[in-house]
Write an enzyme that holds these catalytic residues in place. Structure first.
Site, mmCIF file in Angstrom:
data_model
loop_
_atom_site.group_PDB
_atom_site.id
_atom_site.type_symbol
_atom_site.label_atom_id
_atom_site.label_comp_id
_atom_site.label_asym_id
_atom_site.label_seq_id
_atom_site.Cartn_x
_atom_site.Cartn_y
_atom_site.Cartn_z
ATOM 1 N N GLY A 116 0.874 -0.814 -0.071
ATOM 2 C CA GLY A 116 -0.115 -0.056 0.064
ATOM 3 C C GLY A 116 0.777 1.092 -0.542
ATOM 4 C CB SER A 117 0.526 4.569 -1.807
ATOM 5 O OG SER A 117 0.135 4.214 -2.471
ATOM 6 C CG HIS A 138 3.577 2.222 4.409
ATOM 7 N ND1 HIS A 138 2.892 2.289 5.933
ATOM 8 C CD2 HIS A 138 2.297 1.496 4.364
ATOM 9 C CE1 HIS A 138 1.346 1.735 5.448
ATOM 10 N NE2 HIS A 138 1.619 1.703 4.510
ATOM 11 C CG ASP A 157 0.723 -6.787 0.686
ATOM 12 O OD1 ASP A 157 0.000 -6.257 0.055
ATOM 13 O OD2 ASP A 157 1.394 -6.397 1.215
ATOM 14 C CG HIS A 214 -1.488 -0.564 7.589
ATOM 15 N ND1 HIS A 214 -0.332 -2.027 7.964
ATOM 16 C CD2 HIS A 214 -0.442 -0.305 5.921
ATOM 17 C CE1 HIS A 214 -0.109 -1.610 6.546
ATOM 18 N NE2 HIS A 214 0.465 -0.472 5.591
#
Lengths: 333, 333
Positions: free
Chosen positions: B53-54, B56, B109, B218
């Site tokens: 995911g974006s 990070h 993922d 997250h």
């Protein structure tokens, strides 16, 4: 106050102790942790000394290292270092070719650097001074001497460091650095305040949907408090002030620094950069160098600044030159 | 929501557009901004592909570059990339020596990388997989397979990238990376939540004087919510969990990563590092390499994590090897 610290009083010295433990490329002199110097001085090179308050990492000390600057007198959070500390750093850094003082335009810093320079002269160390004043928001055109120094000092360190590394004499290093100063402009915008450890609470507030354009890196008042707008609009407003002061011609080259003030995610800095790139493209200006990240922070303040250095044939290779400090590395090119 | 963005929907793609405009060393493939690859593939080298995911940055895509990894499938904020995107990156990155999949231990993922690996096999591209699971807080010893991957994946990218740069075959690159994985431990602590742009408000709260030890990147629940304590005490609690799982002997060497989660000032990370250095010194363990800064963030979350890689003679030179990506440079040594 949500901070990792032991006591507010120990904040700066424990930070410095951590830095010295981490990075053998830097050390301290005169038995004072706050007299921060390179461990690898270059004989015969002009020394470059900076200084200022803590709370802005990697500014100021983070630029001490190979190819950049040589020493930093470290003040308390948002406080000036003393003239004695500046003098000790000066004496350690001097390699017989004199020392350039390069710091931001704040009253306390000017007073203490000027005094240190006079004391250095008594010890036969020649000094010259360039005072960074890149913050467009802090005064009108014609009164640039009133402008604060902010993130754009990064470019001045870069130019000065590369000029000194070429073993140029002090007058030349100072001339080139002053040219970089005159060609550097910064505009900032703040979204939230920051907390000085010894105070323990924010010194001001910014409303939930507000931004303050032009706020200084110590929370100095900006030029307008407005509702937060889309990123592209924010960039347009900031760049309008920079463009208004610079006579760009098609084919000109610039270096751009998109600086996060502390809490702003890197993702958002790239969204800002995107718009800067589009605006430059529209004017036929080439962004020859760009850096994005945290270069001059205000603790955990949310916000960002945009700095632009209008390059010329002399400055460009200096900005391109390789640098290696514990906080910043540029492989060159 | 205090963010620099135009619309939440455009957040990731405008960020990527900014990155491509800034850094010609990286590009995208398959007509999809989110299929992020190096512009300088090395013929015959094992390719290394990551994804996730974006939100990070610089994780994950920031480690694509010379000496590190070769491609990244970019998801939405805190969302997995698709198997098709992973496959496209795989096909572009493969240079005939196969591809290592190296990413963090999250269900979405794993599912999508496994599917991409099967599709790659149909195209005669060999793949191997190492799944980072360094987060000590997310399960007990004996159930390490349940642990999340967090900032320690930086060391895995570093080891894998250096091994691949030596032109080792896929099985060897995978073996070495898996060894780095097994020897890496991370503990994190959060002080504030973060805001996903498409949600627009924090997903949870942390009280004014509280910290949450072990919180995931997250916002996954940690192992304890406690009053915020002095920095040294916080480090002692975090390191206790890491020391409990590692059999250090006098003379052993480690690499340490002190990672800011987003809003925490660099000053504070050095205060944390100071205590880690003291604890290691007490045990006769040498910190051979250390990095401090933002390496795996959670947008504007305040907090930090400590990652430790227990080095051996094989891993040490790989961690020392030079690297140059748009987001991370190490000159070597």
């Amino acid at each position: 106050m949500k901070k990792f610290l032991n006591t507010p009083e120990a904040f700066v010295d424990e930070m410095l102790d951590g830095i010295y433990r981490a990075h053998p490329q830097v050390t301290h002199t005169a038995g004072d942790l706050r007299c921060y110097v390179t461990a690898n001085p270059v004989p015969g090179k002009v020394g470059i000394v900076t200084g200022g308050g803590s709370g802005h990492l990697p500014t100021f000390l983070g630029y001490v290292g190979d190819g950049m600057i040589d020493g930093c007198a470290v003040g308390g959070v948002f406080q000036s270092p003393s003239s004695d500390q500046i003098l000790e750093v000066t004496k350690h850094v001097d390699q017989g070719a004199g020392v350039l003082y390069l710091y931001g335009n704040y009253t306390g810093d000017i007073m203490n650097f000027d005094m240190a320079g006079e004391l250095a002269e008594l010890e036969d160390i020649a000094t010259a001074t360039v005072v960074g004043n890149d913050d467009v928001a802090s005064s009108v055109v014609g009164e640039e001497h009133k402008r604060r120094g902010v993130a754009g000092i990064f470019f001045l360190y870069k130019a000065a460091g590369a000029a000194a590394a070429q073993m140029l004499p002090l007058t030349e290093v100072a001339r080139i650095t002053d040219k970089a100063r005159a060609r550097t402009r910064t505009m900032g915008v703040a979204l939230s305040p920051c907390i000085v450890p010894e105070v323990g609470r924010p010194g001001f507030q910014i409303g939930e949907n507000e931004m303050e354009i032009g706020m200084g890196i110590h929370g100095e008042p900006g030029i307008s408090r407005e509702p937060l707008q889309p990123a592209d609009t924010v960039v347009d407003k900031m760049m309008e002030r920079i463009f208004a002061e610079t006579d760009y011609k098609t084919g000109d080259e610039v270096a751009v620094l998109i600086n996060g003030l502390g809490a702003t995610p890197l993702e958002e800095l790239y969204i800002l950069y995107r718009r800067v790139a589009i605006l430059m493209e529209e004017r036929g200006v080439t962004i020859r160098h760009r850096w994005l990240g945290e270069f001059a922070t205000s603790m955990e303040m949310a916000g960002a600044s945009i700095s632009v250095l209008h390059l010329d044939d002399e400055l460009e290779p200096l900005i391109a030159a390789p640098v290696s400090t514990p906080f910043f590395t540029h492989v060159g090119g």
